[in-house]
Design a protein around this motif. Structure first.
Motif, PDB file in Angstrom:
ATOM      1  N   GLU A   1      -4.052   3.597  -2.884  1.00  0.00           N
ATOM      2  CA  GLU A   1      -3.319   2.967  -3.987  1.00  0.00           C
ATOM      3  C   GLU A   1      -2.627   1.683  -3.537  1.00  0.00           C
ATOM      4  OE1 GLU A   1       0.629   3.612  -6.781  1.00  0.00           O
ATOM      5  OE2 GLU A   1      -0.085   5.256  -5.512  1.00  0.00           O
TER       6      GLU A   1
ATOM      7  N   ALA B   1      11.972   3.666  -0.437  1.00  0.00           N
ATOM      8  CA  ALA B   1      10.680   3.780  -1.109  1.00  0.00           C
ATOM      9  C   ALA B   1      10.837   4.447  -2.465  1.00  0.00           C
ATOM     10  CB  ALA B   1       9.704   4.578  -0.245  1.00  0.00           C
TER      11      ALA B   1
ATOM     12  N   ARG C   1       0.843  -1.202   0.000  1.00  0.00           N
ATOM     13  CA  ARG C   1       0.000   0.000   0.000  1.00  0.00           C
ATOM     14  C   ARG C   1       0.875   1.248   0.000  1.00  0.00           C
ATOM     15  NH1 ARG C   1      -5.128   0.855   3.917  1.00  0.00           N
ATOM     16  NH2 ARG C   1      -5.987  -0.482   2.280  1.00  0.00           N
ATOM     17  N   ALA C   2       0.549   2.211  -0.851  1.00  0.00           N
ATOM     18  CA  ALA C   2       1.289   3.471  -0.903  1.00  0.00           C
ATOM     19  C   ALA C   2       0.950   4.334   0.314  1.00  0.00           C
ATOM     20  CB  ALA C   2       0.967   4.214  -2.188  1.00  0.00           C
TER      21      ALA C   2
ATOM     22  N   HIS D   1       4.608  11.198  -2.235  1.00  0.00           N
ATOM     23  CA  HIS D   1       3.711  10.037  -2.276  1.00  0.00           C
ATOM     24  C   HIS D   1       4.614   8.812  -2.472  1.00  0.00           C
ATOM     25  CE1 HIS D   1       0.074   7.719  -3.135  1.00  0.00           C
ATOM     26  NE2 HIS D   1       0.689   7.222  -4.203  1.00  0.00           N
TER      27      HIS D   1
ATOM     28  N   ARG E   1       5.888   4.693  -2.358  1.00  0.00           N
ATOM     29  CA  ARG E   1       5.607   3.260  -2.451  1.00  0.00           C
ATOM     30  C   ARG E   1       6.717   2.534  -1.693  1.00  0.00           C
ATOM     31  NH1 ARG E   1       4.042   2.481  -8.867  1.00  0.00           N
ATOM     32  NH2 ARG E   1       2.045   3.611  -8.796  1.00  0.00           N
TER      33      ARG E   1
END
Length: 325
Positions: free
Chosen positions: A209, A187, A152-153, A170, A172
């Motif tokens: 996301e 990330a 999950r982001a 944002h 990941r």
């Protein structure tokens, strides 16, 4: 009353044998009265727990009794990696799961192997944070761990060293690294993999996301490459210094290992009084000045002139501060 705690009591008795109510209470983080109450509930449920009176007494299971309640939950299976690392497990929010998973593993082992595993665990302890500093506060670490495992982001408010200092990437999340007691998040953001110090995260919120981490991403290889790149970017200049014999002995306690290695590789004697001259890598004038001042009168900067002047200016300020009023 927690069914999970009753299971922990049962597994503790199965893996360790006779235990006092006080010891059970300490292991589970509850009061002695609660431990007595849990033991009574196990007996009422038909578990053959009996008490042995006397100074060396306690509670134990009837010989030969073994529970089959050793199935692992998903979170306990995740915690297996940290079974011998209680500090990092607690940071990740897996302290209780780690203890339960470890108890289940011990309970499933034959008596001989169980004793060997317990003996091994008793003689090794990990204390990750370095000396002379408090452990960093990382309230969002469990959130990142869950985001990595579930794909999950995460939307993050992050404070970095260069301008602009506060940014809102944002992310990941691909993995977590614990180095010298400091947690780092690896990330992807804007199609680029970067490293973030978890303690510098000011806020974090899971997004809707979902993503799949690239199958060819190797966290260990990435981290090795990151460290190599960090060292290359870290040292941008050099300085020539002179050190007394005392200064050279004090060097490892005051500067990074890379500087010590550079001194060892380039040291040449200057005179017969034990002083040596060497070339060391430097990050910046200000940073080098701060590090070398720790050595006091046991170091002299020969070059570059900018660093020598910075040292002289700092010493001048100290002299005026501590000189006669």
């Amino acid at each position: 009353m927690s069914a999970g705690r009753l299971l922990s009591v049962l597994l503790l008795l199965q893996s360790r044998g006779r235990m006092s109510a006080r010891t059970l209470a300490d292991e589970l983080g509850v009061s002695v009265r609660t431990a007595y109450r849990d033991l009574a509930r196990l007996q009422a449920a038909g578990v053959p727990v009996y008490a042995e009176p006397g100074p060396g007494g306690g509670y134990q299971l009837l010989d030969g009794y073994r529970t089959r309640l050793t199935g692992m939950s998903e979170s306990e299976a995740r915690a297996l990696l940290f079974a011998g690392l209680p500090g990092p497990a607690a940071d990740l929010g897996l302290a209780a799961e780690t203890m339960t998973a470890r108890l289940k593993l011990l309970a499933a082992l034959p008596a001989g192997l169980r004793e060997e595993a317990t003996r091994t665990a008793a003689v090794f302890h990990l204390d990750a944070p370095g000396w002379y500093r408090e452990p960093e506060q990382t309230p969002y670490l469990p959130l990142f761990a869950d985001a990595i495992l579930t794909g999950r982001a995460v939307d993050v408010h992050y404070r970095r060293w260069r301008a602009p200092q506060e940014v809102n990437p944002h992310l990941r999340p691909y993995g977590l690294v614990l180095k010298s007691g400091i947690w780092y998040l690896v990330a992807a953001a804007n199609n680029r993999v970067s490293t973030y110090r978890v303690a510098q995260v000011l806020d974090a919120t899971p997004s809707d996301e979902r993503f799949d981490r690239p199958r060819d991403f190797d966290l260990g290889a990435y981290w090795t490459s990151y460290l190599d790149d960090f060292q290359a970017r870290r040292y941008t200049g050099t300085a020539t210094i002179r050190l007394s014999a005392q200064g050279r002995r004090r060097l490892p306690d005051n500067v990074p290992p890379e500087v010590v290695r550079a001194v060892d590789a380039t040291a040449t004697a200057v005179g017969d009084d034990g002083w040596i001259e060497a070339v060391i890598p430097t990050e910046s004038t200000g940073h080098a000045c701060g590090e070398l001042l720790r050595l006091g009168v046991d170091v002299e900067v020969v070059a570059p002139a900018e660093l020598r002047q910075a040292m002289a200016a700092a010493v001048g300020v100290l002299a005026r501060t501590y000189g006669p009023a």
